[in-house]
Design a protein around this motif. Structure first.
Motif, PDB file in Angstrom:
ATOM      1  N   SER A 162       0.841  -1.200   0.000  1.00 40.58           N
ATOM      2  CA  SER A 162       0.000   0.000   0.000  1.00 40.58           C
ATOM      3  C   SER A 162       0.874   1.248   0.000  1.00 40.58           C
ATOM      4  CB  SER A 162      -0.931  -0.008   1.214  1.00 40.58           C
ATOM      5  OG  SER A 162      -0.175   0.016   2.411  1.00 40.58           O
ATOM      6  N   GLY A 163       0.237   2.401  -0.097  1.00 39.91           N
ATOM      7  CA  GLY A 163       1.000   3.643  -0.156  1.00 39.91           C
ATOM      8  C   GLY A 163       1.917   3.837   1.030  1.00 39.91           C
ATOM      9  N   ASN A 164       1.434   3.482   2.226  1.00 41.65           N
ATOM     10  CA  ASN A 164       2.242   3.595   3.442  1.00 41.65           C
ATOM     11  C   ASN A 164       2.708   2.225   3.925  1.00 41.65           C
ATOM     12  OD1 ASN A 164       1.850   6.432   3.569  1.00 41.65           O
ATOM     13  ND2 ASN A 164      -0.163   6.110   4.538  1.00 41.65           N
ATOM     14  N   GLY A 165       2.792   1.280   2.996  1.00 38.65           N
ATOM     15  CA  GLY A 165       3.150  -0.079   3.364  1.00 38.65           C
ATOM     16  C   GLY A 165       4.620  -0.246   3.700  1.00 38.65           C
ATOM     17  N   LEU A 171      11.901   1.355   0.945  1.00 40.07           N
ATOM     18  CA  LEU A 171      12.472   2.005  -0.239  1.00 40.07           C
ATOM     19  C   LEU A 171      12.660   3.500  -0.048  1.00 40.07           C
ATOM     20  CD1 LEU A 171      10.509   0.184  -3.091  1.00 40.07           C
ATOM     21  CD2 LEU A 171      12.859  -0.227  -2.357  1.00 40.07           C
ATOM     22  N   GLY A 172      11.830   4.106   0.768  1.00 38.77           N
ATOM     23  CA  GLY A 172      11.962   5.539   1.024  1.00 38.77           C
ATOM     24  C   GLY A 172      11.733   6.365  -0.231  1.00 38.77           C
ATOM     25  N   PRO A 173      12.689   7.197  -0.620  1.00 38.46           N
ATOM     26  CA  PRO A 173      12.501   8.042  -1.813  1.00 38.46           C
ATOM     27  C   PRO A 173      12.448   7.258  -3.121  1.00 38.46           C
ATOM     28  CG  PRO A 173      14.740   8.238  -0.967  1.00 38.46           C
ATOM     29  CD  PRO A 173      13.970   7.469   0.060  1.00 38.46           C
ATOM     30  N   LEU A 174      12.865   5.993  -3.104  1.00 34.08           N
ATOM     31  CA  LEU A 174      12.820   5.172  -4.311  1.00 34.08           C
ATOM     32  C   LEU A 174      11.452   4.528  -4.531  1.00 34.08           C
ATOM     33  CD1 LEU A 174      16.276   3.356  -4.030  1.00 34.08           C
ATOM     34  CD2 LEU A 174      15.715   5.399  -5.363  1.00 34.08           C
ATOM     35  N   ALA A 175      10.555   4.683  -3.583  1.00 32.48           N
ATOM     36  CA  ALA A 175       9.232   4.080  -3.693  1.00 32.48           C
ATOM     37  C   ALA A 175       8.455   4.707  -4.853  1.00 32.48           C
ATOM     38  CB  ALA A 175       8.463   4.269  -2.393  1.00 32.48           C
ATOM     39  N   PRO A 176       7.722   3.915  -5.612  1.00 25.38           N
ATOM     40  CA  PRO A 176       6.969   4.460  -6.747  1.00 25.38           C
ATOM     41  C   PRO A 176       5.810   5.332  -6.281  1.00 25.38           C
ATOM     42  CG  PRO A 176       6.393   2.168  -6.413  1.00 25.38           C
ATOM     43  CD  PRO A 176       7.535   2.455  -5.477  1.00 25.38           C
ATOM     44  N   ASP A 177       5.476   6.313  -7.077  1.00 26.46           N
ATOM     45  CA  ASP A 177       4.363   7.205  -6.792  1.00 26.46           C
ATOM     46  C   ASP A 177       3.570   7.403  -8.088  1.00 26.46           C
ATOM     47  OD1 ASP A 177       2.667   8.948  -5.495  1.00 26.46           O
ATOM     48  OD2 ASP A 177       3.949  10.706  -5.837  1.00 26.46           O
ATOM     49  N   PRO A 178       2.318   6.918  -8.154  1.00 26.81           N
ATOM     50  CA  PRO A 178       1.517   6.269  -7.115  1.00 26.81           C
ATOM     51  C   PRO A 178       2.078   4.903  -6.708  1.00 26.81           C
ATOM     52  CG  PRO A 178       0.182   6.893  -9.015  1.00 26.81           C
ATOM     53  CD  PRO A 178       1.593   7.054  -9.415  1.00 26.81           C
ATOM     54  N   ALA A 179       1.523   4.372  -5.606  1.00 27.31           N
ATOM     55  CA  ALA A 179       2.019   3.117  -5.049  1.00 27.31           C
ATOM     56  C   ALA A 179       1.747   1.955  -6.008  1.00 27.31           C
ATOM     57  CB  ALA A 179       1.376   2.856  -3.692  1.00 27.31           C
ATOM     58  N   TRP A 180       2.278   0.804  -5.634  1.00 30.53           N
ATOM     59  CA  TRP A 180       2.327  -0.366  -6.511  1.00 30.53           C
ATOM     60  C   TRP A 180       0.975  -0.745  -7.105  1.00 30.53           C
ATOM     61  CZ3 TRP A 180       7.284  -2.202  -7.177  1.00 30.53           C
ATOM     62  CH2 TRP A 180       8.231  -1.767  -6.247  1.00 30.53           C
ATOM     63  N   LEU A 181      -0.015  -0.962  -6.261  1.00 37.22           N
ATOM     64  CA  LEU A 181      -1.287  -1.512  -6.712  1.00 37.22           C
ATOM     65  C   LEU A 181      -2.234  -0.472  -7.292  1.00 37.22           C
ATOM     66  CD1 LEU A 181      -1.854  -4.040  -3.804  1.00 37.22           C
ATOM     67  CD2 LEU A 181      -1.213  -4.572  -6.162  1.00 37.22           C
ATOM     68  N   ILE A 182      -1.891   0.810  -7.185  1.00 45.16           N
ATOM     69  CA  ILE A 182      -2.708   1.847  -7.807  1.00 45.16           C
ATOM     70  C   ILE A 182      -1.930   2.565  -8.899  1.00 45.16           C
ATOM     71  CG2 ILE A 182      -4.164   2.203  -5.775  1.00 45.16           C
ATOM     72  CD1 ILE A 182      -2.449   4.588  -5.042  1.00 45.16           C
ATOM     73  N   ASN A 183      -0.822   1.959  -9.300  1.00 41.93           N
ATOM     74  CA  ASN A 183       0.003   2.500 -10.375  1.00 41.93           C
ATOM     75  C   ASN A 183      -0.355   1.781 -11.674  1.00 41.93           C
ATOM     76  OD1 ASN A 183       2.231   3.038 -12.199  1.00 41.93           O
ATOM     77  ND2 ASN A 183       3.354   3.778 -10.422  1.00 41.93           N
TER      78      ASN A 183
END
Length: 323
Positions: A162-165, A171-183
């Motif tokens: 999730s977004g705050n998962g 991953l911190g700053p490397l995390a995808p935006d939007p998050a995995w399942l809503i990307n």
């Protein structure tokens, strides 16, 4: 009549021996070809054959019938008109962007899931086959996700991706935006990785069974000739389990083509904006929720034909005919 004289006795030749009534004649030969060498085996397998006909064959034939008619559900016993519409349902399916996209989504899923399943299952099965200590514990550990209810496992993955998962926090700053399942770009690959992880235990067991048929003498001879572990893996293990690989390819393809539970639970029914929808999910939405079973049946027929073509190609490429 010809005969053979030996030690004072007369033995008629095989051609002259009389044939007993009802034995060895053409009628018995035809009956033997129909029932096989063991009629009792046919009798014992009859319940399963009946099960296959009722649960698989009849629904498939009925789906073909529905796909060519303007079919809709009615109350039991009600007589309604379901006119023949020819290829109209198929034309609508092939002209609907959402349905076309769902087939593309499942193609992306298969491109990720099937190779990962084959490679990881074979590598892990080979490693587990060499382990002596805690072998049973490790095998059960890999198999537990396969027998665990999808709803329970999905809750864990929603927590992780999730977004705050947990994954994004690591991953911190490397995390995808939007998050995995809503990307839109990452939703289907994430589902493919999830399904690979969940079902891998079953395929590992298939490979473990196949590895028992690979002779240890081949590895000993290769080691004597100076072959390393990698060379033995590609020259002995991979060819030795080829029949199992063909089976894994086929099962993984069929499972992926029938993808429904994971996108329905992980992305709320094919989101975001249809990026993780699958043909089976669209079949459920069009056939049950929107009351268009004829369209749903047409999608199913196209899906069955596509899976058969993929299975045929896989058998040719992987050497299934030789296996």
């Amino acid at each position: 009549m010809s005969s053979t004289v030996s030690s004072g006795s007369v033995t008629p030749s095989p051609a002259a021996r009389p044939t007993r009534p009802g034995g060895g004649g053409p009628r018995r030969g035809r009956r033997g070809q129909l029932l096989g060498r063991n009629p009792l085996g046919l009798l014992l397998s009859a319940p399963y054959l009946l099960f296959v006909l009722l649960v698989f064959a009849y629904p498939l034939v009925f789906a073909f019938y529905m796909s060519f008619h303007d079919y809709f559900f009615a109350a039991p016993g009600a007589v309604v008109d379901r006119p023949f519409v020819g290829l109209a349902n198929f034309q609508e399916v092939l002209s609907d962007p959402a349905i076309i996209r769902s087939f593309g989504n499942v193609g992306i899923f298969l491109l990720i899931n099937v190779p990962l399943t084959v490679v990881l299952s074979l590598v892990l099965a080979t490693a587990l086959n060499k382990i002596v200590r805690a072998r049973t514990f490790l095998r059960v550990s890999f198999y537990v996700p396969y027998v665990t209810a999808s709803v329970a496992v999905v809750v864990v993955w929603l927590f992780l991706f999730s977004g705050n998962g947990l994954v994004n926090q690591i991953l911190g700053p490397l995390a995808p935006d939007p998050a995995w399942l809503i990307n839109p770009l990452l939703a289907m690959p994430t589902i493919a990785i999830f399904v690979t992880w969940k079902q891998m235990g079953f395929f590992i067991l298939l490979y473990l069974a196949a590895l028992q048929n690979v002779s240890d003498e081949l590895y000993e001879a290769a080691a004597t000739d100076g072959a390393g572990k990698i060379r033995m893996f590609f020259s002995i293990t991979v060819p030795g389990v080829r029949p199992a690989t063909v089976l894994v390819l086929l099962l993984a393809t069929i499972t992926g083509a029938n993808l429904f539970t994971e996108p329905y639970l992980l992305t709320g029914g094919g989101g975001p904006n249809g990026a993780s929808s699958s043909p089976v999910l669209i079949m459920y939405q069009r056939g049950i929720e929107q009351g268009e079973p004829g369209i749903a049946a047409a999608i199913g027929v196209i899906l069955v034909i596509g899976v058969l073509i993929l299975a045929f190609i896989q058998r040719k490429v992987a050497g299934g005919d030789e296996s």
